[in-house]
Design a protein around this motif. Sequence first.
Motif, short mmCIF file in Angstrom:
data_model
loop_
_atom_site.label_atom_id
_atom_site.label_comp_id
_atom_site.label_asym_id
_atom_site.label_seq_id
_atom_site.Cartn_x
_atom_site.Cartn_y
_atom_site.Cartn_z
N VAL A 97 0.82 -1.21 0.00
CA VAL A 97 0.00 0.00 0.00
C VAL A 97 0.86 1.26 0.00
N ALA A 98 2.11 1.16 0.44
CA ALA A 98 3.00 2.32 0.46
C ALA A 98 3.33 2.83 -0.94
N ASP A 99 3.08 2.00 -1.96
CA ASP A 99 3.38 2.40 -3.33
C ASP A 99 2.26 3.22 -3.98
N LEU A 100 1.17 3.44 -3.26
CA LEU A 100 0.08 4.25 -3.81
C LEU A 100 0.54 5.70 -3.97
N PRO A 101 0.33 6.33 -5.12
CA PRO A 101 0.67 7.75 -5.27
C PRO A 101 -0.23 8.61 -4.39
N LEU A 102 0.24 9.79 -4.03
CA LEU A 102 -0.49 10.66 -3.11
C LEU A 102 -1.88 11.02 -3.63
N ALA A 103 -2.01 11.25 -4.92
CA ALA A 103 -3.32 11.61 -5.48
C ALA A 103 -4.33 10.49 -5.26
N LYS A 107 -8.18 9.93 -2.73
CA LYS A 107 -9.44 9.33 -3.18
C LYS A 107 -9.76 8.08 -2.37
N LEU A 108 -8.74 7.32 -2.03
CA LEU A 108 -8.95 6.11 -1.23
C LEU A 108 -9.46 6.47 0.16
N LEU A 109 -8.90 7.52 0.75
CA LEU A 109 -9.33 7.96 2.08
C LEU A 109 -10.81 8.33 2.07
N ARG A 110 -11.25 9.04 1.06
CA ARG A 110 -12.65 9.46 1.00
C ARG A 110 -13.58 8.26 0.92
N VAL A 111 -13.24 7.27 0.11
CA VAL A 111 -14.08 6.07 -0.02
C VAL A 111 -14.18 5.34 1.31
N ILE A 112 -13.05 5.23 2.02
CA ILE A 112 -13.06 4.53 3.31
C ILE A 112 -13.90 5.29 4.33
N GLN A 113 -13.80 6.62 4.33
CA GLN A 113 -14.55 7.43 5.29
C GLN A 113 -16.05 7.41 5.00
N GLU A 114 -16.41 7.59 3.75
CA GLU A 114 -17.82 7.72 3.38
C GLU A 114 -18.49 6.37 3.15
N LYS A 115 -17.70 5.33 2.96
CA LYS A 115 -18.23 3.99 2.66
C LYS A 115 -19.13 4.02 1.43
N GLN A 116 -18.71 4.83 0.46
CA GLN A 116 -19.41 4.95 -0.80
C GLN A 116 -18.39 5.06 -1.93
N VAL A 117 -18.74 4.53 -3.08
CA VAL A 117 -17.84 4.60 -4.23
C VAL A 117 -18.66 4.97 -5.46
N ARG A 118 -18.07 5.77 -6.33
CA ARG A 118 -18.74 6.14 -7.58
C ARG A 118 -17.85 5.72 -8.74
N ARG A 119 -18.40 4.91 -9.62
CA ARG A 119 -17.65 4.47 -10.79
C ARG A 119 -17.44 5.62 -11.77
N LEU A 120 -16.37 5.57 -12.51
CA LEU A 120 -16.12 6.60 -13.53
C LEU A 120 -17.27 6.60 -14.53
N GLU A 173 6.37 10.22 7.82
CA GLU A 173 7.31 11.27 8.23
C GLU A 173 8.01 11.90 7.03
N ASN A 174 8.25 11.11 5.99
CA ASN A 174 8.94 11.62 4.80
C ASN A 174 8.00 12.29 3.81
N GLY A 175 6.72 12.34 4.13
CA GLY A 175 5.76 12.97 3.24
C GLY A 175 5.34 12.11 2.07
N GLN A 176 5.65 10.80 2.10
CA GLN A 176 5.31 9.91 1.00
C GLN A 176 3.96 9.23 1.21
N PHE A 177 3.41 9.34 2.42
CA PHE A 177 2.13 8.70 2.71
C PHE A 177 1.33 9.62 3.63
N ARG A 178 0.04 9.77 3.33
CA ARG A 178 -0.81 10.69 4.09
C ARG A 178 -1.03 10.17 5.52
N GLN A 179 -0.90 11.07 6.48
CA GLN A 179 -1.06 10.69 7.87
C GLN A 179 -2.49 10.27 8.18
N ASP A 180 -3.49 10.98 7.61
CA ASP A 180 -4.88 10.64 7.89
C ASP A 180 -5.25 9.26 7.34
N LEU A 181 -4.71 8.91 6.17
CA LEU A 181 -4.96 7.57 5.62
C LEU A 181 -4.24 6.51 6.45
#
Length: 472
Positions: free
Chosen positions: A255-261, A265-278, A303-311
């Motif tokens: 999971v550490a290989d996920l880009p920041l962008a 989006k992953l954080l929002r899906v986990i928080q809201e428990k909803q997903v919208r297909r393209l 700590e190195n800024g490569q992974f979001r703290q909230d996620l």
Amino acid sequence: MFNKNIPGSSPAGHQSAPHVLIVDDEPDIIELLELTLARMGMQVISTMNTQDARTLLQSRPFQLCLTDMQLPDGTGIDLVQYISRHCAGLPVAVITAYGTAENAVAALKAGAFDYLTKPVSLKQLRALVKSALSLPPIRTEALPEKNTGNQRTLLGESEPMRELRLTIEKLSRSQAAVYISGESGSGKELAARMIHERSARRDLPFVPVNCGAIPENLMESEFFGYKKGAFTGADKDHDGFFLAANGGTLFLDEVADLPLAMQVKLLRVIQEKQVRRLGDTQEKNIDVRIISATHKKLGECVENGQFRQDLYYRLNVIELDMPALRQMREDIPLIASSILTKICRDTNRPLCRLDQGALDTLTGYDFPGNVRELENILERTLALCSAEKIGKNELQLKPREMHQTPDSIPATAGPELPLQDYLDRLEKESIVKALEQTRYNRTAAAKLLGITVRSMRYRMDRLGLDLKKPFR
């Protein structure tokens, strides 16, 4: 004191109706829960404080407990801890005020099965109750299980392995997000599968995803899915990983290989428990348990800024650390024997065994690639050896070579080349050496070189390296 039984819709005298204990000091909440559970056929007993709850728990068996977080004489976490100590196997869910995520996380870490937020959603309540009541019986021993068919389990009698199996058993009885840390090849995906197979979600999908193997421009469509016609080439609807895992477990490996962008989006899906297909105009509700893993130190990535703290805090509710194979050397003979048996069965050859010299060699080896490396060594040995007894020499282990780093690899390219060609040759030789040392495991090779798997793939493409073709 506490209320009398609230009979459910099952016939009078029916003994199989599950018994549920409700602990809450709000009469309106108690009435709502009692009526809902009674309609589901439950036998319900309610009380307003932790003291009466303990008395009830000591006097009769329950199949589920629902408790408020704030009570007159204590907290829901106090009750969760009491149940964990004295009522092993009883799932307990905590009801928290809306927006108090830290309380929910604390409850899960204390051993709660799951949590509900106020105002209580009856749909979520019914789903939680059904999941809790479908949990398999708790295992009270840390003994390894026998293999049935092709099922793989974590074998070993060492203390680290016994503790690991007990922890997996506890985690399987929770809905909390789990972060599995450990070296490459240490069995992180196997541990995730064991958690899923012993959980209330065991009959629903387990979807493994290697986050480092998905091109960045395809990540959103692969994770969230797309509607037909959403973009060029989208000739049919595609659900994506989240919808495919709905009701079950989504395992995010590396999971550490996920880009920041994508992390946002992953954080929002986990928080809201909803997903919208393209290409879709509506969001879909999802119920997915997230288990993530990486061989990297995810805290350092934050700590190195490569992974979001909230996620990070969303994924790392409970951490499971996988021991390295060299930390449980006494288990190596048992694991090696099991692997040999499986390989011989799969290849229809007579059963082989390791002599004492071979066992001593394996036991003394450090295994930087852990169990995956052990499997590769034994597969190679059986491919080259026709004898039924395998000795030390047949293993062809060269420990010193396995611990080489890129800095120790001699440069064979001459300085007479143009600088870029010279650097490309050095880079190519370093990658080839790393792949050879890790038995062509790209993840392990990337770790050895100190780069990401995505960077490894990019460099191999640029240099024209293909695992399917000889490197020479």
